[in-house]
Structure formats: structure tokens, C-alpha cells
Design an enzyme around this catalytic site. Structure first.
Site, PDB file in Angstrom:
ATOM      1  N   LYS A 221       0.590  -1.303   0.079  1.00  0.00           N
ATOM      2  CA  LYS A 221       0.035  -0.072  -0.065  1.00  0.00           C
ATOM      3  C   LYS A 221       0.878   1.332  -0.165  1.00  0.00           C
ATOM      4  CE  LYS A 221      -3.825   1.784   3.064  1.00  0.00           C
ATOM      5  NZ  LYS A 221      -4.840   1.644   4.086  1.00  0.00           N
TER       6      LYS A 221
ATOM      7  N   LEU B  97      -6.394   8.456   3.638  1.00  0.00           N
ATOM      8  CA  LEU B  97      -6.630   7.072   4.007  1.00  0.00           C
ATOM      9  C   LEU B  97      -8.044   7.014   4.790  1.00  0.00           C
ATOM     10  CD1 LEU B  97      -3.266   6.088   5.573  1.00  0.00           C
ATOM     11  CD2 LEU B  97      -3.974   6.029   3.402  1.00  0.00           C
TER      12      LEU B  97
ATOM     13  N   SER C 101      -9.462   1.722   2.963  1.00  0.00           N
ATOM     14  CA  SER C 101      -8.480   2.664   2.317  1.00  0.00           C
ATOM     15  C   SER C 101      -7.446   1.728   1.301  1.00  0.00           C
ATOM     16  CB  SER C 101      -7.911   3.270   3.204  1.00  0.00           C
ATOM     17  OG  SER C 101      -7.071   2.746   4.116  1.00  0.00           O
TER      18      SER C 101
ATOM     19  N   ILE D 107      -7.664   0.686  10.120  1.00  0.00           N
ATOM     20  CA  ILE D 107      -8.120   1.366  11.630  1.00  0.00           C
ATOM     21  C   ILE D 107      -9.547   1.564  11.465  1.00  0.00           C
ATOM     22  CG2 ILE D 107      -8.269   3.714  10.462  1.00  0.00           C
ATOM     23  CD1 ILE D 107      -6.930   4.820  13.289  1.00  0.00           C
ATOM     24  N   GLY D 108     -10.240   1.010  10.534  1.00  0.00           N
ATOM     25  CA  GLY D 108     -11.601   1.200  10.662  1.00  0.00           C
ATOM     26  C   GLY D 108     -12.254  -0.024   9.766  1.00  0.00           C
ATOM     27  N   GLY D 109     -11.219  -0.785   8.991  1.00  0.00           N
ATOM     28  CA  GLY D 109     -11.961  -1.927   8.214  1.00  0.00           C
ATOM     29  C   GLY D 109     -11.191  -1.710   7.087  1.00  0.00           C
ATOM     30  N   SER D 110      -9.846  -1.163   6.843  1.00  0.00           N
ATOM     31  CA  SER D 110      -9.389  -0.818   5.610  1.00  0.00           C
ATOM     32  C   SER D 110      -8.525  -1.859   4.941  1.00  0.00           C
ATOM     33  CB  SER D 110      -8.276   0.423   5.638  1.00  0.00           C
ATOM     34  OG  SER D 110      -9.012   1.538   6.094  1.00  0.00           O
TER      35      SER D 110
END
Length: 535
Positions: A96, A145, A171, A192-195
Site C-alpha cells: 500500500k 486514508l 483505504s 483502522i476502521g476496516g481498511s
């Protein structure tokens, strides 16, 4: 569209065979036994990645010369010594656009970062090189992101490998699209939240979100640097479970705690992987969450959940229904923590060049921002971020609340021993990744199911479970709704629009149980492969 790379005529017959092999263990075996040279494998993936980029706009960097040069070096090393250089010898790995590589730009979706050259590698990059891997491309991300869709003003939008009208997620959407087209055998994203899980579910691949700091993040760039209550984690993404397991073991065997001060000294735990504390995998009990009482998933998601229930039950395991326990509170507290600075860091980076701050991933809003006349601000909407800065004390109280919510959820998990027939609490929890499959661009706006496990810090794997079938996944009539978002999600569903899109779910265990999670994922995968939904 996923068949184009293999039949476009750009890859040779051998290159197609190499890139169609999805099991990373098999690829490494073929490299170690000289069935395939590192140069041949690297060239095959370079070519397929370039095709994938033309189809989805997934790449930001392509390292043709350096990757092929390293492949030649590895082939010479194996020929001279008879030994592989490391556990990832000759394996091309995509990264990434967040992991710094010395001498290369790391843009992270910002115009102001164009020309910013890294003066050293991220710790992960050094460890991959030490393990014998070949970094060969980097992949696209959203501005900052902090979006579930991959779009920025430098490289543009990344599309879904199964349908260009749908999002690849974010992201780590560039990774998802690339690996979904088999343009990389193994990639690394962040979450950090599903990336990593959202792109995996949308692109028909596997991805692991590990516990906080279990894998080395040092030297990677990020938004919200310094926010350490809900930390971003790096995670592998692959077309095979073996790719996830091989990556985690290789990194842990490399002693990352000697290079990153935040990584706990927890070597690879083989007993945990063999599920010794979970009945050695003979009879497991899974919790199954059909919905979170906030947003009801679309019909194909429900069908996938029921297929998993049936597959695991047929394989001799127990599956019990799981009710959402303080899920909305866990989501809210994480959102407040993440947005406590009113997106100041993002605004700082955008203001350096006058770059429009993306406040929506809707294509029409992106066009309006880019096409605003010089000197005139683009049309604005209310910011999705918190409207005011929090005081230090207010932030501390949120950290305190989050800690208590994690304790309460642990107690709820432990109490499930009263409902299982194994003598243990549930071994893992299976839930949707999102209430929808990959939606149209700009519509991926629900992170309730993924952020739950970031708040709890439970390691989680996203995994594929078939595809939408317009004849099976018909629209359902509903009169009552949990929330306005639930109604909006229901109205968005169309069997025809999503026909053929991948369906993904996720499975989680308690914190720092990465090895056990990988072992349980293999159990789930084995059971699912016997189910008609995956035949």
C-alpha cells in the site's frame, strides 16, 4: 473482467500458470525447488499487475528494474548456495502507498506530498527484504486514508475488479483490486476502521486485521499520527489463507520487536495455531451475528451467513446466534476519538497546495471540487468529521469509556460458556463486513461492522463466500427499520446492480489470538468448500 489478464495475450502460457496459482505456499515451494525462477515469477506478476492497473487504476508505483534485478540476485543466491535467502524467497509482494521505500515517493493521496522522497525504508520493508521477498509495486489509497473508497486527486479512483461501476473499497482498495485480479500473490495494507477487510470482501480475497502493534508499523506514514487509543495496524491480503499465515509467521520469526519498540515480544505460537486451547479444532463453537440492530445487511449477505452456519454445522461444529452488545457505543466512541482533532492533520496537508479537501466520495462531488474555477472554493457540504476540537480531558474520558466497553464485551464473550456445548466460551465470532457487497462509487458509508473489532482490538479475517445471484438474492419487502441509515441501505439494494459481485464475511477472536484465528479460518474455509455456495 477478472478473466482478462489471463486471456489478453500479454502473458505467456507459463506466466498465466504462475499467476493463476493462488496458494502462496505452493508458489514458495516452486521457487525453492527451482521449478520457477524468481525472475520468471516476478516478471509474470509485473505484467499481470500492469494489466490489472489498466483495468482498475490500482497502482501508484511499478518497480520493474529494481524488482527484476533483485529477482536475478535471488536466483544467483539459490544457484550458488543451494539455499533460499529467507522464508519469502523470491515472492513478489505489493505494498500500500503508505510503506516508505528509500528513494521513492510516498504520496498517500496528497498533492502536497508529490516529490516527497523517503530517506529510509519502513521497518516492514526491511523485514520483507531480509526474508527474501521482492517489493514490486505499490497501490492506490484515498486522500488521507480515512475513507472506505479509494480516490484521490493525484492518481484518481480505483475501481472494482469484478465491476468497474462498483467500488474496490478502501483505504487499501488498490491492494484489493490488484490481488482480486491476481496481480499480486500477497500484499500488505493497513486497517483502522476496516481498511483491509472492506477491500477484501469487495474484491473476493482474504485479509487479516491483527491486534494493535502485533506487526511492525514503524516507518510507515499515516494520518492521525500520535493517536494511539485506536491504532492503525498493518495486515496481509491474499487470494489464499496460506498467504496470510506465511506472512505473519515470517514477520514474527524475524523478531520485529527488535526493530519496532511498540511490537510485543510474542513469537509465533504454533500451539495456538493448532488450536490447542480450542479443543484442538475438533469441535468449535462460533457466534453468528446476522445484524447489529443498526443496519440490516442485504439479502446476499444474509444468504452467506446462513451458508456459513450450515457448512460449519454439517462439519460438526456448533453455531449460536450472537446479539449485538453495545456495538453502537463502541462505534461512537471510536469515531469521536478518531475525529477529535477536527481533521486538522488532513486540512494542514491539503492547505499546503490549496488541494480541495475531499468531503465526499460521490463522483459528482469529486468532479465539482476539481472543476471549481481558479480562486473559487468548490461547493461544500458539512464535514463528516467532528465539529469541534476536544479538550485533552474530554479525550481522556473517551479513552476511559473505550477501556470499560472492552471489558464489558469481554465479560459478555466469556459468559457465552453457558450457551455452548464445548465447555468454553465461543471460539470466534462471525459477522458481516458491511451491510452490502461492493456498492456503487461514493456509497460505501457504513463501517459499523468493521469498526467494532478495531474498538475491541480483536484480530479479524475477512474471507470470501460466493457471489451475488440476482435470482436467489431477491429484494425483500420491509416496513420497519432500525435507523434512517437502515432504510437508506434497504432502498439502495438492487439484485441486478450487484449481480456477480463478491460476498465477503469476517471472523474474529479475542485480542492477540492471531495464530488461533488463522487456524480457525482454515476450519471455516474447509467447511465452506464443501458447501454448494462455493462450488
Amino acid at each position: 473482467m477478472t478473466s482478462i489478464p489471463a486471456r489478453c495475450g500479454i502473458l505467456t502460457t507459463e506466466e498465466v500458470a504462475i499467476t493463476e496459482e493462488t496458494d502462496v505456499g505452493t508458489i514458495l515451494h516452486n521457487l525453492a525447488t527451482k521449478k520457477w525462477s524468481a525472475f520468471a515469477v516476478t516478471t509474470a506478476y509485473l505484467k499481470r499487475a500492469i494489466v490489472a492497473h489498466q483495468l482498475t487504476n490500482c497502482l501508484t508505483e511499478i518497480f520493474i528494474e529494481s524488482a527484476q534485478s533483485r529477482a536475478r540476485f535471488l536466483d544467483e543466491h539459490l544457484a550458488t548456495t543451494g539455499q533460499v535467502l529467507g522464508p519469502l524467497h523470491g515472492l513478489p509482494i505489493s505494498l500500500k502507498d503508505q510503506f516508505c521505500i528509500k528513494g521513492v515517493e510516498t504520496i498517500m493521496g496528497y498533492v502536497s506530498w508529490v516529490g516527497r522522497i523517503a530517506d529510509k525504508n519502513a521497518v516492514l520493508v526491511d523485514m520483507l527484504l531480509e526474508a527474501g521477498a521482492i517489493p514490486f509495486v505499490r497501490t492506490n489509497v484515498p486522500q488521507s486514508l480515512m475513507w472506505g473508497e479509494t480516490y484521490n486527486h493525484v492518481f484518481g479512483r480505483t475501481t472494482n475488479p469484478y465491476n468497474i461501476h462498483l467500488t474496490s473499497g478502501g483505504s487499501s482498495g488498490g491492494e484489493g483490486a490488484l490481488i482480486g485480479l491476481k496481480g499480486s500473490p500477497l500484499g500488505v495494507g493497513t486497517d483502522i476502521g476496516g481498511s483491509v477487510r472492506i477491500p477484501a470482501a469487495f474484491c473476493n480475497i482474504y485479509a487479516l486485521r491483527p491486534s494493535y502493534n502485533r506487526l511492525p508499523y514503524q516507518g510507515a506514514v499515516n494520518s492521525m499520527a500520535g493517536q494511539e487509543s485506536v491504532t492503525s495496524v498493518l495486515g496481509p491480503m491474499s487470494n489464499s489463507i496460506s498467504g496470510l499465515k506465511i506472512f505473519v509467521k515470517a514477520i514474527l520469526d524475524g523478531r520485529p520487536w527488535d526493530l519496532d519498540p511498540l511490537v510485543p515480544r510474542l513469537p509465533w505460537n504454533q500451539a495456538a495455531y493448532e488450536l490447542v486451547e480450542h479443543g484442538s479444532g475438533g469441535r468449535l463453537c462460533f457466534g453468528l451475528l446476522l445484524h447489529d440492530q443498526h443496519t440490516m445487511p442485504h439479502p446476499p449477505i444474509i444468504r452467506a451467513l446462513e451458508a456459513v452456519r450450515e457448512a460449519l454445522t454439517n462439519a460438526g461444529h456448533q453455531v449460536i446466534d450472537w446479539s449485538p452488545y453495545r456495538h453502537k457505543e463502541l462505534y461512537d466512541v471510536q469515531w469521536l476519538i478518531e475525529t477529535a482533532d477536527m481533521a486538522q492533520g488532513v486540512l494542514n496537508e491539503c492547505s499546503a497546495t490549496g488541494e480541495p479537501f475531499i468531503i465526499s466520495m460521490e463522483p459528482k462531488d469529486a468532479d465539482a471540487a476539481l472543476n471549481a474555477p481558479p480562486g473559487q472554493d468548490p461547493p461544500q457540504k458539512p464535514s463528516p468529521f467532528h465539529p469541534k476540537h476536544l479538550t485533552t480531558y474530554e479525550l481522556w474520558k473517551l479513552h476511559e469509556l473505550k477501556r470499560q466497553l472492552r471489558k464489558d464485551y469481554l465479560d459478555e464473550w466469556q459468559a457465552s460458556v453457558k450457551r455452548t456445548n464445548t465447555g468454553r466460551p465461543i471460539d470466534a465470532l462471525i459477522t458481516p463486513v458491511a451491510p452490502f457487497v461492493a456498492p456503487l462509487h461514493g456509497k460505501n458509508d457504513n463501517y459499523f461492522y468493521t469498526m467494532l473489532f478495531n474498538s475491541l482490538d480483536y484480530p479479524t479475517i475477512a474471507f470470501p463466500v460466493g457471489f451475488v445471484d440476482k435470482d436467489k438474492d431477491i429484494s425483500l419487502e420491509r416496513i420497519e427499520f432500525f435507523t434512517p441509515e437502515d432504510r437508506s441501505n434497504h432502498e439502495m439494494y438492487s439484485p441486478e446492480t450487484f449481480h456477480g459481485a463478491p460476498i465477503g464475511l469476517q471472523v474474529a477472536t479475542r485480542t492477540q489470538e492471531e495464530e488461533a484465528l488463522l487456524g480457525m479460518m482454515e476450519v471455516i474455509d474447509k467447511a465452506l468448500r464443501r458447501h454448494p455456495m462455493l462450488r
